[in-house]
Design an enzyme around this catalytic site. Structure first.
Site, short mmCIF file in Angstrom:
data_model
loop_
_atom_site.label_atom_id
_atom_site.label_comp_id
_atom_site.label_asym_id
_atom_site.label_seq_id
_atom_site.Cartn_x
_atom_site.Cartn_y
_atom_site.Cartn_z
N LYS A 143 -29.04 -10.41 35.14
CA LYS A 143 -29.04 -9.07 34.55
C LYS A 143 -27.64 -8.69 34.08
O LYS A 143 -26.74 -8.52 34.90
CB LYS A 143 -29.51 -8.01 35.55
CG LYS A 143 -29.83 -6.70 34.83
CD LYS A 143 -29.80 -5.47 35.71
CE LYS A 143 -28.44 -4.87 35.86
NZ LYS A 143 -27.89 -4.28 34.61
N GLU A 145 -17.50 -10.40 43.55
CA GLU A 145 -16.19 -10.32 42.89
C GLU A 145 -16.01 -8.87 42.45
O GLU A 145 -16.75 -8.38 41.61
CB GLU A 145 -16.18 -11.28 41.69
CG GLU A 145 -14.80 -11.78 41.38
CD GLU A 145 -14.08 -10.89 40.41
OE1 GLU A 145 -13.60 -9.82 40.83
OE2 GLU A 145 -13.99 -11.28 39.24
N CYS A 160 -10.68 -7.19 36.02
CA CYS A 160 -10.66 -7.03 37.48
C CYS A 160 -9.30 -7.45 38.06
O CYS A 160 -8.85 -6.91 39.06
CB CYS A 160 -11.78 -7.83 38.10
SG CYS A 160 -11.85 -9.51 37.51
N GLU A 187 -8.24 1.25 41.58
CA GLU A 187 -8.42 0.59 40.29
C GLU A 187 -8.70 1.64 39.22
O GLU A 187 -9.57 2.48 39.39
CB GLU A 187 -9.61 -0.37 40.42
CG GLU A 187 -9.82 -1.26 39.25
CD GLU A 187 -10.84 -2.37 39.54
OE1 GLU A 187 -11.92 -2.05 40.07
OE2 GLU A 187 -10.54 -3.53 39.23
P1 NAP Z 1 -21.02 -1.39 38.50
O1 NAP Z 1 -21.83 -0.14 38.58
O2 NAP Z 1 -20.64 -2.05 39.74
O3 NAP Z 1 -21.86 -2.39 37.57
C1 NAP Z 1 -21.82 -3.80 37.63
C2 NAP Z 1 -23.22 -4.36 37.47
O4 NAP Z 1 -24.03 -3.94 38.57
C3 NAP Z 1 -23.95 -3.86 36.22
O5 NAP Z 1 -24.78 -4.88 35.73
C4 NAP Z 1 -24.78 -2.72 36.76
O6 NAP Z 1 -25.87 -2.40 35.96
C5 NAP Z 1 -25.19 -3.30 38.10
N1 NAP Z 1 -25.63 -2.32 39.10
C6 NAP Z 1 -25.29 -1.02 39.23
N2 NAP Z 1 -25.92 -0.47 40.29
C7 NAP Z 1 -26.68 -1.44 40.85
C8 NAP Z 1 -27.56 -1.49 41.96
N3 NAP Z 1 -27.79 -0.42 42.73
N4 NAP Z 1 -28.17 -2.65 42.25
C9 NAP Z 1 -27.94 -3.74 41.50
N5 NAP Z 1 -27.14 -3.76 40.43
C10 NAP Z 1 -26.50 -2.62 40.11
O7 NAP Z 1 -19.74 -1.14 37.66
P2 NAP Z 1 -19.57 -0.13 36.41
O8 NAP Z 1 -20.21 1.20 36.67
O9 NAP Z 1 -19.96 -0.83 35.20
O10 NAP Z 1 -18.01 0.07 36.44
C11 NAP Z 1 -17.46 0.94 37.40
C12 NAP Z 1 -16.15 0.42 37.90
O11 NAP Z 1 -16.32 -0.88 38.46
C13 NAP Z 1 -15.10 0.20 36.84
O12 NAP Z 1 -14.44 1.38 36.50
C14 NAP Z 1 -14.21 -0.80 37.53
O13 NAP Z 1 -13.34 -0.16 38.41
C15 NAP Z 1 -15.17 -1.66 38.31
N6 NAP Z 1 -15.52 -2.91 37.61
C16 NAP Z 1 -15.08 -4.08 38.11
C17 NAP Z 1 -15.37 -5.26 37.44
C18 NAP Z 1 -14.89 -6.59 37.93
O14 NAP Z 1 -14.76 -7.51 37.14
N7 NAP Z 1 -14.68 -6.77 39.20
C19 NAP Z 1 -16.11 -5.23 36.26
C20 NAP Z 1 -16.58 -4.01 35.79
C21 NAP Z 1 -16.28 -2.86 36.48
P3 NAP Z 1 -25.78 -1.26 34.81
O15 NAP Z 1 -24.36 -1.06 34.46
O16 NAP Z 1 -26.61 -1.80 33.71
O17 NAP Z 1 -26.39 -0.02 35.39
#
Ligand code: NAP
Ligand code: MG
Length: 491
Positions: A177, A252, A286, A385
């Site tokens: 996904k 990660e 990240c 972050e």
């Molecule tokens: P996120 O909510 O953790 O999203 C990452 C993935 O998880 C997306 O595919 C998201 O789907 C999915 N997801 C969200 N809630 C879930 C749940 N309850 N069960 C299973 N999967 C779920 O991150 P984000 O909202 O995109 O970004 C928020 C913050 O995360 C950023 O500001 C940054 O600080 C951090 N981040 C870190 C990385 C990294 O490489 N470590 C990458 C991106 C973001 P959907 O988005 O489609 O809802």
């Protein structure tokens, strides 16, 4: 641009028929409506992956055979490099040359794991020397089963490759996904897998919301392994769900990575790597080196050059030639980054350059490259972050002080150190509590080398042979070879 999910080797409309808008963050225009998968679609995808694993040829075929499919997928990606890079830029906002780089790396990742799949045939078992000569034993590696991969929006196809390629090489089947914000290239990966004749059910791609489709994958009892990249809070929820069913899990989760610059460094080289460390991919990385520690002897000169060069960065639509900083991926992300800068100001930090939306844009989720100084050590700007083009710079006196400041974080994904004194750089590299340490550089990532974090930056390692291990179980097979009977009950 696709309107269907890729499940069991077929393109299917989401069962509930939903769609979601796909927005180009450079123009704020809706460019497409993607297929909104729900728990019902995840059910079909997991069933297909389960069937392909339990009854299909995939886990049983020699690694050399699986390698052929992986290479075909790698070639399929490479054949469409320009088109995929353009989709990535439209979806994520990143400059086109960075997108091209990602796509080439994604193709390379499939080639690399094809080699490792072949390697599984060359060394299928490991003999174990037992002290007790009545038995001979060996360890074999087997695929973990059905893996669910949930990935973020910052490196869309590359993050897919980091999970799909090792999982398939190991003999696992998968449901992937992507993030709703960046689903375009993941769906194309389905088309590339289909063109490579990948057996049905081996790779299934469901786009949709994390809280719905993602959660359904995480909670599904027929999934054996969860592989996640994203935010800490969601990672924590995934680990809790994994705990309930004792699923394998690798996470990660980003960080607040430090970069220590000693005063024997070449200042331009330091400024170049610091800028690359925080501004490439709009700082939505990240491992972004978001806390920079500069030794006091060169601090002023370093800051002058950093400010001078930061002001020159060309901001704009990633499709425009020469652009080095595109928009944030979404309005939400832009607002989060702007709020983090405002909070830093309130906490007493000084905005030395940037700090807001750039002038001259009436559309697009742009944020200026921003340098913060005098950032209090207990402020969110220093500790949390930001995931945007925002760097905190601080002076330090001694090596011990720099290491202590660098390690004072709940994260531990990456760290960097710059010095002409190799012994000092090695000493600092050893003292840094991080999964990746760069010396005299920042951010270069290699498919062959382990990637992952200490502390709250995650669990497990991706890439290299470590990435393959994520998708393998270890089985002990022991044979009783003694001529003498066991003789415990029957004497
Ligand atoms: P996120 O909510 O953790 O999203 C990452 C993935 O998880 C997306 O595919 C998201 O789907 C999915 N997801 C969200 N809630 C879930 C749940 N309850 N069960 C299973 N999967 C779920 O991150 P984000 O909202 O995109 O970004 C928020 C913050 O995360 C950023 O500001 C940054 O600080 C951090 N981040 C870190 C990385 C990294 O490489 N470590 C990458 C991106 C973001 P959907 O988005 O489609 O809802
Ligand atoms: Mg988008």
């Amino acid at each position: 641009m696709r309107t269907e999910l890729y499940i069991d080797g077929q393109w299917t409309r989401p069962l509930k028929g939903g769609t979601f808008p796909i927005v180009n963050p450079a123009t704020e225009e809706v460019v497409h409506h993607g297929p909104l998968g729900t728990a019902e679609d995840v059910e079909l995808a997991v069933r297909a992956a389960r069937r392909a694993f339990d009854q299909g040829p995939w886990p049983k075929m020699p690694g050399t055979e699986r390698a052929k499919y992986l290479r075909a997928i790698g070639a399929g990606i490479r054949d469409r490099l320009q088109e995929l890079a353009r989709l990535e830029t439209i979806d994520n906002g990143k400059p086109l040359p960075e997108a091209e780089w990602d796509i080439a790396d994604a193709a390379g990742c499939f080639d690399f794991y094809a080699d490792l799949a072949e390697g599984l045939d060359k060394k299928p078992e490991e003999a174990i020397t037992l002290a007790d000569g009545r038995f001979v034993s060996k360890a074999v590696k087997e695929p973990v089963g059905v893996a669910a991969a949930i990935i973020p929006w910052n490196f869309p196809l590359l993050m897919a490759a980091w999970k799909v390629a090792p999982a398939l090489a190991a003999g696992c089947t998968m449901v992937l996904k992507p993030a709703e914000l960046t689903s375009l290239t993941a769906l194309e990966l389905g088309a590339i897998a289909q063109a490579a004749d990948l057996p049905p059910g081996v790779l299934n791609i469901v786009t949709g919301a994390g809280s719905v489709a993602g959660q359904a994958m995480v909670d599904h009892p027929d999934v054996d392994k969860l592989a996640f990249t994203g935010s800490g809070p969601v990672g924590s929820r995934i680990m809790q769900a994994a705990a309930r069913d004792i699923k394998r899990v690798s996470l990660e989760l980003g960080g607040k990575s430090p970069f220590i610059v000693f005063d024997d460094s070449d200042i331009d080289a330091a400024v170049e790597w610091v800028m690359f460390g925080i501004f490439w991919n709009q700082g939505e990385v990240c491992s972004a080196t978001s806390r920079v520690l500069v030794q006091e002897g060169i601090y002023d000169r370093f800051m002058d050059r950093l400010v001078e060069e930061t002001k020159k960065i060309k901001i704009g639509d990633g499709q425009e030639p020469g652009v080095l900083l595109g928009p944030m991926v979404s309005e939400k992300q832009m607002n989060q980054v702007l709020a983090a800068i405002e909070n830093a100001r309130t906490d007493g930090a000084k905005v030395t350059v940037g700090g807001g939306r750039p002038a001259g844009f009436n559309k697009g989720y742009y944020v200026e490259p921003t340098v913060l100084t005098d950032v209090p050590l207990d402020s969110d700007a220093w500790k949390e972050e930001i995931f945007g083009p925002v760097v905190c710079v601080r002076a330090f006196k001694s090596e011990d002080e720099a290491v202590a400041l660098a390690n004072d974080s709940r994260f531990g994904l990456a760290a960097a150190v710059m010095s002409k004194d190799d012994a000092r750089a090695d000493r600092v590299a050893a003292a840094l509590r991080a999964g990746i340490v760069w010396i005299n550089c920042s951010q270069p990532t290699f498919t062959e080398a382990p990637w992952g974090g200490y502390k709250q930056s995650g669990i497990g390692r991706e890439l290299g042979r470590w990435g393959l291990e994520n998708y393998l179980e270890t089985k002990q097979i022991t044979r009783f070879v003694s001529e003498e009977p066991w003789g415990w009950y029957i004497k």
